[in-house]
Design a protein around this motif. Structure first.
Motif, mmCIF file in Angstrom:
data_model
loop_
_atom_site.group_PDB
_atom_site.id
_atom_site.type_symbol
_atom_site.label_atom_id
_atom_site.label_comp_id
_atom_site.label_asym_id
_atom_site.label_seq_id
_atom_site.Cartn_x
_atom_site.Cartn_y
_atom_site.Cartn_z
ATOM 1 N N TYR A 323 -23.429 26.667 -63.778
ATOM 2 C CA TYR A 323 -23.880 26.789 -62.382
ATOM 3 C C TYR A 323 -25.395 26.876 -62.291
ATOM 4 O O TYR A 323 -26.007 26.324 -61.371
ATOM 5 C CB TYR A 323 -23.225 28.044 -61.784
ATOM 6 N N ILE A 324 -26.008 27.536 -63.265
ATOM 7 C CA ILE A 324 -27.458 27.736 -63.203
ATOM 8 C C ILE A 324 -28.212 26.402 -63.196
ATOM 9 O O ILE A 324 -29.340 26.317 -62.714
ATOM 10 C CB ILE A 324 -27.942 28.647 -64.365
ATOM 11 N N CYS A 325 -27.598 25.348 -63.715
ATOM 12 C CA CYS A 325 -28.283 24.058 -63.751
ATOM 13 C C CYS A 325 -28.463 23.442 -62.370
ATOM 14 O O CYS A 325 -29.095 22.396 -62.230
ATOM 15 C CB CYS A 325 -27.578 23.092 -64.694
ATOM 16 N N GLU A 333 -34.753 21.392 -67.184
ATOM 17 C CA GLU A 333 -34.579 21.716 -68.604
ATOM 18 C C GLU A 333 -33.329 21.002 -69.142
ATOM 19 O O GLU A 333 -33.346 20.442 -70.231
ATOM 20 C CB GLU A 333 -34.420 23.226 -68.791
ATOM 21 N N SER A 334 -32.267 21.050 -68.356
ATOM 22 C CA SER A 334 -31.019 20.430 -68.777
ATOM 23 C C SER A 334 -31.164 18.909 -68.881
ATOM 24 O O SER A 334 -30.650 18.290 -69.815
ATOM 25 C CB SER A 334 -29.912 20.808 -67.792
ATOM 26 N N LEU A 335 -31.884 18.336 -67.936
ATOM 27 C CA LEU A 335 -32.166 16.886 -67.998
ATOM 28 C C LEU A 335 -32.905 16.531 -69.277
ATOM 29 O O LEU A 335 -32.774 15.428 -69.798
ATOM 30 C CB LEU A 335 -33.080 16.476 -66.833
ATOM 31 N N PRO A 342 -34.057 28.738 -66.216
ATOM 32 C CA PRO A 342 -35.088 28.519 -65.191
ATOM 33 C C PRO A 342 -36.485 28.787 -65.740
ATOM 34 O O PRO A 342 -36.696 29.745 -66.478
ATOM 35 C CB PRO A 342 -34.729 29.537 -64.107
ATOM 36 N N ARG A 343 -37.414 27.927 -65.365
ATOM 37 C CA ARG A 343 -38.780 28.082 -65.868
ATOM 38 C C ARG A 343 -39.536 29.151 -65.088
ATOM 39 O O ARG A 343 -39.140 29.529 -63.991
ATOM 40 C CB ARG A 343 -39.514 26.752 -65.703
#
Ligand SMILES: Cc1cc2nc3c(=O)[nH]c(=O)nc-3n(C[C@H](O)[C@H](O)[C@H](O)COP(=O)(O)O)c2cc1C
Ligand code: SF4
Ligand code: FES
Lengths: 593, 238
Positions: A323-325, A333-335, A342-343
């Motif tokens: 969910y955080i994505c 970050e996931s990409l 989260p940055r």
């Protein structure tokens, strides 16, 4: 095995940014990513093995130990539960003769829970080997078990098991009268990029993903960055429980979403775009790929779009259950093939996003609206809605109503109107904006859906009088604890403490001080967490504690303190060893006075 | 002329590119912190350094100092939240100070002293964590890891290696080691690596050096962490 893995690596050009896609493919073939595979990948991608392990361990759909050849997940959203999911789960497990969360000893099948799969209008829902299952009931589960025991490949299962309906009950500006592919781009090129941006500005369009940032401003900031390599990202992570409108938009309006991304790209000067599609929507992947291909063949994507000398293409990257994505910087970050953490901000994605280049991230619906605005102009949109919330909002309505599905309304619509249209009755309350939003009581039904009153990303879950508030809150609180990325202390530890503290109360072990402690903990997590997940994780408790304190109070014991564990039960081993069971071998939980 | 921010009413100069934490350290102002060490890239995960910037909570170690910021650092509310966050770290892992070699030199313990922590407040998780005693010279006790990420950064930024990483999600977060076996002995860590000496708690210890300084005569037995931290950190960065 090595040969297969090498093919996968080659297919993804050994690019570390495509690590998730590589891991998905390997997981699909071998039901897990083994230590040996990790070694091969580390060498081929020139990544430390720890980075690969940490990515696998972060995402719910990736595993270092085997899942079943048939890996079944049931959606654990509150709406699935209201449709009888728990009973189905127990039935499923007993018929398959396995324990929930475990792999059956023959390795054929595994069964587990998963967070909301975005099928709340057609649950109870599930996923088999990545593909969405809808409308589960006992006969269907019996049929599925038979298919599994007969080793029938999922591809050969009856199509109706995987049928996903749009359920659009009310269409407005966005869902009515779709424009022809290319029309928005033509209007845009004719008008000129700066003028289209001005129209988006006039429209008043604010982001539809929840935060409501002005879209024109975001695009302008990005375009103003000195760095010229820029990116457009469409956020189709749609993880908020109760939200499924992006699924419907992508199923039936994808051309217009891609066209909106292309308009954005030509305004900000991007050549590459991404659709970040949640893994739960794998069933849309092939269809969306075909639409992208069609657009390339029609000169709407690729090099020299509509002969305007503009180059832009879109790649679809799939999520893996996190969910955080959906949080934009975690998404980036996931990409990049990493864990979705989260940055720190600033810098914001508009200046340092994908590969630290300026990046616009917008919700699916925001891009759809941009396309429409590019054709019809800003005023057309701004004329609808309220002064601070222009245009329409697409709602995903689920829960206790006759017609769960998709409803588009002008902003400013009252909750009462919505309830009436979808055939809700005997309503107790509504979760507006999903678990991270607000739980409102039916008494508040004159409130309006708009940024200035009840802001919402689209989730609208209705509960009738037969529902237990604490069950609802418990489901949501457990959801956040499960989805916390773990980066920051207040959310990582805090969401798990919230879960413990709430369970203590709902299970009848709470005393007066426990509610005070619960509320204090809510504030702590809310005020100190790093990102929106932690900052909203306590909302279900806070908004119901405020409205229904008596529901919590009913659960309390009439004592001032009770420990969080069962004192007497913990002596069981000692009693057993001492072979005693007399009164002296038992303890009461608290001294009675 | 220097630009300035205000911390608890005191004007503090800063240079472009400095974070609030950098500016505070240069001005001899202590902001409690655990995951931050000025020698490494800021991380921003422990949230102990949370300050109020113009009324909004921000992590001082990552948030850039900007002209005109009015910052609250030592207020009763912030100290209370910091106390609770520290207690969260204590219940998440398994910290038995009296039996830990790091006692008296441990920053987690010292921050707890500083914040006047007298109990754990929250229920314990009793997490099942392991020890890695495989390496001849270095011991890892995962029970005491607070995920500050300093060993990860030290190994990458100073040692030019990649010995440590953070894995898992949420409360299942864990420190992992970059070796085929997953054990420290098979990694390329060296006793002289910064990563072997950076741990603020007793999660990474050097073998054979225990109890050389008697308990009672250790760093935080003598001095509070604000003084120690400022003396250490502003000497290089002030
Ligand atoms: C935990 C979390 C989850 C989120 N999930 C989504 C999501 O699924 N889809 C989405 O569009 N935005 C989501 N957002 C909001 C995004 O961070 C971001 O604001 C949004 O994608 C920007 O697009 P917009 O301006 O078009 O709304 C989420 C935010 C948080 C904190
Ligand atoms: S608030 Fe939660 S989800 Fe967000 S960074 Fe912190 S731990 Fe991760
Ligand atoms: S010291 Fe700033 S977040 Fe840890």
């Amino acid at each position: 095995m090595q040969a297969f893995i090498q093919t996968i690596i080659d297919k993804h050009e050994a690019a570390p940014v495509r690590l998730l896609a590589i891991l998905r493919d390997i997981q699909a073939e071998y039901q897990h990513i083994s230590a040996a595979t990790i070694e091969i990948l580390a060498t081929a991608l020139k990544l430390p093995r720890t980075q690969i392990i940490s990515v696998i361990e972060f995402y719910s759909f990736l595993h270092t130990t085997p899942t079943g050849k048939y890996d079944i997940l049931l959606s654990d959203s509150i709406t699935d539960r209201m449709l009888g999911k728990q009973n189905l789960m127990f039935y499923f497990a007993s018929q398959l003769k396995l324990k929930i969360g475990e792999l059956r000893s023959d390795g054929l099948v595994s069964l587990n829970n998963t967070s909301c799969t975005g099928m709340c209008d057609q649950g109870p829902a599930g996923i088999v080997n990545g593909y969405a299952l809808t409308r589960l009931d006992r006969p269907r589960i019996d049929a599925i078990i038979k298919l599994i025991e007969q080793h029938t490949p999922v591809k050969q299962w009856p199509a109706e098991f995987f049928a996903v309906s749009d359920n659009i009950y009310q269409a407005g500006l966005l869902l009515q009268a779709p424009i022809k592919p290319g029309d928005a781009l033509k209007a845009h090129f004719q008008r000129g990029a700066q003028n289209t941006l001005a129209e988006i500005d006039i429209s008043g369009l604010r982001g539809r993903g929840g935060a409501g940032f002005k879209t024109a401003m975001k695009w302008r900031f990005c375009a103003a960055e000195p760095e010229t390599e820029r990116y457009v990202v469409c956020n189709a992570d749609e993880g908020e429980p109760g939200t499924f409108k992006d699924r419907v938009i992508l199923n039936s309006y994808a051309h217009q979403v891609f066209e909106g991304m292309t308009v954005c790209a030509s305004i900000i000067g991007a050549e590459q775009g991404f659709l970040y599609l949640r893994g739960e929507y794998l069933h849309l992947y092939e269809k969306l790929q075909a639409i992208l291909q069609e657009r390339r063949e029609s000169a709407l994507l690729g090099n020299n779009i509509l002969n305007q000398g503009i180059n832009f293409d879109i790649e679809i990257r799939l999520g893996c259950g996190a969910y955080i994505c959906g949080e934009e910087s975690a998404l980036i970050e996931s990409l990049e093939g990493k864990r979705g953490i989260p940055r720190n901000r600033p810098p914001y994605p508009v200046s340092q996003g994908y590969l630290n280049k300026p990046t616009v991230v917008n919700n699916v619906e925001t891009f759809l609206a941009s396309t429409k605005i590019a054709v019809h102009g800003g005023q057309w949109f701004a004329d609808v809605g309220t002064e601070q919330s222009q245009g329409t909002k697409i709602l995903s309505i689920s829960g206790d109503c006759a017609k769960p599905g998709i409803y588009e309304y002008a902003f400013g619509v009252t909750v009462a109107q919505v309830l009436n249209d979808c055939g809700a009755y005997d309503v107790l309350g509504i979760q507006v904006g999903g678990p991270s939003g607000t739980f409102i009581d039916i008494k508040e039904s004159q409130r309006k859906l708009a940024f200035e009153d009840l802001a919402t990303g689209g989730s609208f879950i209705i509960f009738n009088q037969s529902r237990n508030i604490l069950d609802i809150v418990k489901n949501f609180t457990h959801f956040f604890a499960h989805e916390s990325c773990g980066f920051c202390t207040p959310c990582r530890v805090g969401t798990s403490l919230l879960k413990k503290q709430l369970d203590k109360i709902t299970e009848g072990h709470g005393s007066a001080g426990d509610i005070v402690a619960l509320e204090e903990l809510c504030q702590l997590v809310k005020n100190n967490s790093h990102c929106g997940l932690g900052q909203t994780a306590a909302n279900p408790i806070l908004s119901t504690l405020q409205r229904y304190p008596e529901r919590y109070a009913e659960k309390l014991k009439d004592i001032s303190y009770e420990p969080g564990f069962d004192l007497d039960a913990s002596l069981e081993t000692a009693r057993h060893l001492a072979n005693r069971d007399d009164a002296g071998a038992h303890l009461t939980q608290v001294e009675e006075d | 002329m220097h630009k300035t921010i205000t911390i608890d009413g005191q004007e503090v100069p800063f240079e472009a590119g400095q974070t609030i934490m950098d500016a505070a350290i240069s001005a001899d102002i202590y902001i409690p912190h655990l995951c931050h060490n000025p020698d490494y890239q800021p991380h921003g995960s422990c949230k102990l350094c949370t300050v109020k910037v113009n009324g909004r909570n921000c992590s001082a170690c990552t948030f850039p100092a900007m002209e005109g910021q009015d910052i609250q650092n030592h207020s009763a509310d912030l100290e209370q939240d910091r106390l609770r966050i520290t207690q969260m770290l204590f219940v998440e892992g398994n910290h038995f100070c009296p039996s830990c070699e790091k006692t008296g030199n441990c920053q987690l313990q010292a921050v707890a002293y500083y914040l006047k922590m007298h109990d754990n407040h929250f229920p314990h998780f009793f997490a099942n964590r392991e020890m890695d005693a495989s390496h001849p010279e270095i011991l890892i006790d995962h029970n005491r890891c607070i995920f500050c990420n300093l060993c990860v950064r030290a190994s990458q930024e100073k040692d030019n290696k990649n010995v440590f990483a953070i894995s898992g999600r949420g409360i299942n977060k864990r420190l992992i080691i970059n070796s085929k076996s997953g054990q420290l002995k098979d990694s390329d860590i060296d006793i002289n690596d910064c990563a072997a000496h950076i741990c603020p708690t007793g999660a990474i210890l050097i073998k054979g050096t225990g109890y050389q300084v008697p308990i009672g005569q250790r760093i935080y037995d003598q001095q509070k962490i604000d003084e120690v931290s400022l003396a250490e950190e502003s000497k290089d960065h002030g």
